[in-house]
Enzyme design. Structure first.
Site, PDB file in Angstrom:
ATOM      1  N   GLY A  31       2.745  -2.979  -0.973  1.00 38.73           N
ATOM      2  CA  GLY A  31       2.747  -2.232  -2.227  1.00 38.73           C
ATOM      3  C   GLY A  31       2.430  -3.115  -3.425  1.00 38.73           C
ATOM      4  O   GLY A  31       1.849  -4.183  -3.284  1.00 38.73           O
ATOM      5  N   GLY A  36      -7.417  -6.118  -5.471  1.00 37.83           N
ATOM      6  CA  GLY A  36      -7.605  -6.795  -4.180  1.00 37.83           C
ATOM      7  C   GLY A  36      -7.355  -5.818  -3.031  1.00 37.83           C
ATOM      8  O   GLY A  36      -8.136  -5.744  -2.077  1.00 37.83           O
ATOM      9  N   HIS A  37      -6.270  -5.044  -3.142  1.00 33.67           N
ATOM     10  CA  HIS A  37      -5.978  -4.048  -2.096  1.00 33.67           C
ATOM     11  C   HIS A  37      -7.072  -2.980  -2.058  1.00 33.67           C
ATOM     12  O   HIS A  37      -7.464  -2.522  -0.989  1.00 33.67           O
ATOM     13  CB  HIS A  37      -4.632  -3.357  -2.361  1.00 33.67           C
ATOM     14  CG  HIS A  37      -3.455  -4.273  -2.264  1.00 33.67           C
ATOM     15  ND1 HIS A  37      -2.734  -4.681  -3.355  1.00 33.67           N
ATOM     16  CD2 HIS A  37      -2.871  -4.857  -1.192  1.00 33.67           C
ATOM     17  CE1 HIS A  37      -1.752  -5.470  -2.967  1.00 33.67           C
ATOM     18  NE2 HIS A  37      -1.811  -5.600  -1.666  1.00 33.67           N
ATOM     19  N   GLN A  61      10.053 -11.242   6.574  1.00 36.26           N
ATOM     20  CA  GLN A  61       9.101 -12.316   6.284  1.00 36.26           C
ATOM     21  C   GLN A  61       9.446 -13.088   5.008  1.00 36.26           C
ATOM     22  O   GLN A  61       8.696 -13.958   4.596  1.00 36.26           O
ATOM     23  CB  GLN A  61       7.672 -11.773   6.218  1.00 36.26           C
ATOM     24  CG  GLN A  61       7.370 -10.912   5.009  1.00 36.26           C
ATOM     25  CD  GLN A  61       5.983 -10.287   5.111  1.00 36.26           C
ATOM     26  OE1 GLN A  61       5.753  -9.371   5.894  1.00 36.26           O
ATOM     27  NE2 GLN A  61       5.030 -10.794   4.340  1.00 36.26           N
ATOM     28  N   GLN A 153      -2.172 -16.432   7.070  1.00 38.39           N
ATOM     29  CA  GLN A 153      -1.695 -15.158   7.632  1.00 38.39           C
ATOM     30  C   GLN A 153      -2.806 -14.494   8.446  1.00 38.39           C
ATOM     31  O   GLN A 153      -2.577 -13.947   9.526  1.00 38.39           O
ATOM     32  CB  GLN A 153      -1.234 -14.229   6.515  1.00 38.39           C
ATOM     33  CG  GLN A 153      -1.007 -12.803   6.971  1.00 38.39           C
ATOM     34  CD  GLN A 153      -0.400 -11.933   5.901  1.00 38.39           C
ATOM     35  OE1 GLN A 153       0.784 -11.994   5.658  1.00 38.39           O
ATOM     36  NE2 GLN A 153      -1.209 -11.107   5.256  1.00 38.39           N
ATOM     37  N   MET A 184      -6.122 -12.366  -7.337  1.00 40.89           N
ATOM     38  CA  MET A 184      -5.251 -11.211  -7.572  1.00 40.89           C
ATOM     39  C   MET A 184      -4.134 -11.193  -6.534  1.00 40.89           C
ATOM     40  O   MET A 184      -4.364 -11.458  -5.354  1.00 40.89           O
ATOM     41  CB  MET A 184      -6.053  -9.924  -7.499  1.00 40.89           C
ATOM     42  CG  MET A 184      -6.961  -9.791  -8.689  1.00 40.89           C
ATOM     43  SD  MET A 184      -7.693  -8.170  -8.769  1.00 40.89           S
ATOM     44  CE  MET A 184      -8.789  -8.426 -10.147  1.00 40.89           C
ATOM     45  N   ARG A 187       2.255 -10.705  -6.955  1.00 39.17           N
ATOM     46  CA  ARG A 187       3.168 -11.608  -7.680  1.00 39.17           C
ATOM     47  C   ARG A 187       2.692 -11.873  -9.108  1.00 39.17           C
ATOM     48  O   ARG A 187       3.496 -12.264  -9.960  1.00 39.17           O
ATOM     49  CB  ARG A 187       3.300 -12.938  -6.939  1.00 39.17           C
ATOM     50  CG  ARG A 187       4.083 -12.805  -5.667  1.00 39.17           C
ATOM     51  CD  ARG A 187       4.428 -14.168  -5.085  1.00 39.17           C
ATOM     52  NE  ARG A 187       5.445 -14.037  -4.065  1.00 39.17           N
ATOM     53  CZ  ARG A 187       5.203 -13.711  -2.806  1.00 39.17           C
ATOM     54  NH1 ARG A 187       3.972 -13.488  -2.412  1.00 39.17           N
ATOM     55  NH2 ARG A 187       6.185 -13.584  -1.934  1.00 39.17           N
TER      56      ARG A 187
HETATM   57  O1  PAF Z   1      -0.001  -9.531   3.228  1.00 38.03           O
HETATM   58  C1  PAF Z   1       0.951  -8.730   3.122  1.00 38.03           C
HETATM   59  O2  PAF Z   1       1.028  -7.947   2.189  1.00 38.03           O
HETATM   60  C2  PAF Z   1       2.037  -8.721   4.181  1.00 38.03           C
HETATM   61  O3  PAF Z   1       2.286 -10.000   4.652  1.00 38.03           O
HETATM   62  C3  PAF Z   1       1.725  -7.764   5.347  1.00 38.03           C
HETATM   63  C4  PAF Z   1       0.504  -8.189   6.118  1.00 38.03           C
HETATM   64  C5  PAF Z   1       1.559  -6.352   4.815  1.00 38.03           C
HETATM   65  C6  PAF Z   1       2.909  -7.753   6.346  1.00 38.03           C
HETATM   66  O4  PAF Z   1       4.091  -7.348   5.730  1.00 38.03           O
END
Ligand code: PAF
EC number: 6.3.2.1
Length: 282
Positions: A31, A36-37, A61, A153, A184, A187
């Protein structure tokens, strides 16, 4: 756009799409969505018939409880952005729906677990692996999309897909940046205007370092220069700057394959931790 909070209801909806031979593209998020998203969703739309987004701030995490507590959350705004971006399905479970009362499964990513981000955020990648595996099992997507900004990641998830044989095509989408180069990130919402401007130094340092390496400056020298650059800055504190191979995210002193070489930075400004990277052949 259809929104689901419950796994079973979501599964029924997805099954209907699968029975019609629709390709499902998944964009997992926590969220606090930004451009970027949206670029991940745009890519997902190109590659899939049905675009699904999950919004879940995954507690397993976060190694720092304050970071989890302060993580920005704005579900109304997120849903509005997703609907405008043409997303088809949104999954917004709560912690109980995702984990129930126990969540003690640990996935170990070998060398990736303790190198670079792994070293500074113990348990982080195990938590990412746990939630992403669950999301993959729930959605069973044909495609999954992740941003380059979280480069390690991305490679953790690649390992998950390769070694657990998930039948999923993984896509890396380039980092979206502010005008001053700041990557972006959700945070960034916690930065003041001045801090946002100052944080442009991170990208500048990455670009200058990549150029220096491509011009044959020894890596240890480039690392010293970057450390010096950050020492001169009052607000930003460098946590690490390393030149790594993307197979293992371990520091290297000479480049053997530019396509597998990345420059990675983590720095703090105020109480906000920012990360960024550049692939050497950018
Ligand atoms: O990159 C993120 O926003 C998170 O690490 C993810 C991949 C949604 C897993 O919670």
């Amino acid at each position: 756009m259809n929104t689901f909070k419950k796994i079973e209801e979501l599964r029924t909806e997805l099954l209907n799409h699968r029975l019609k031979n629709k390709k499902i593209g998944l964009v997992p998020t926590m969220g606090a969505l930004h451009q970027g998203h949206i670029s991940l969703i745009e890519k997902a739309k190109e590659e899939s018939d049905v675009v699904a987004v999950s919004i879940f701030v995954n507690p397993t995490q976060f190694n720092n409880p304050e970071d989890l507590e302060k993580y920005p959350r704005n579900i109304e705004r997120d849903l509005d952005l997703l609907s405008k971006a043409g997303c088809d399905i949104v999954f917004t479970p709560d912690v109980n729906e995702m984990y129930g009362s126990t969540h003690d499964l640990k996935i170990n990513f070998g060398v990736l677990e303790n190198s670079l981000e792994g070293k500074f955020r113990p348990g982080h990648f195990s938590g990412v692996g746990q939630i992403v595996s669950k999301l993959f099992n729930i959605f069973q997507p044909h495609n999954a999309f992740f941003g380059q900004k979280d480069l390690q990641q991305f490679f953790v998830i690649k390992k998950l897909i390769d070694q657990l044989s998930f039948p999923i095509d993984l896509h890396m989408v380039p980092t979206k940046r502010e005008i001053n180069g700041l990557a972006m990130s959700s945070r960034n919402e916690r930065l003041s205007q001045e801090e946002r401007l100052e944080a442009g130094l991170i990208y500048k340092a990455l670009q200058e370092s990549a150029d220096a390496i491509l011009n044959n400056t020894p890596i240890n020298h480039v690392i010293e220069q970057t450390n010096e650059l950050f020492k001169q800055n009052q607000r930003l504190t460098l946590e690490y700057f390393e030149v790594v191979e993307t197979d293992n995210f371990t520091g290297i002193s000479t480049v053997s394959d530019p396509r597998k070489t990345a420059l990675c930075i983590a720095a703090e400004i105020g109480k906000v931790r920012l990360i960024d990277n550049l692939l050497l052949n950018y």
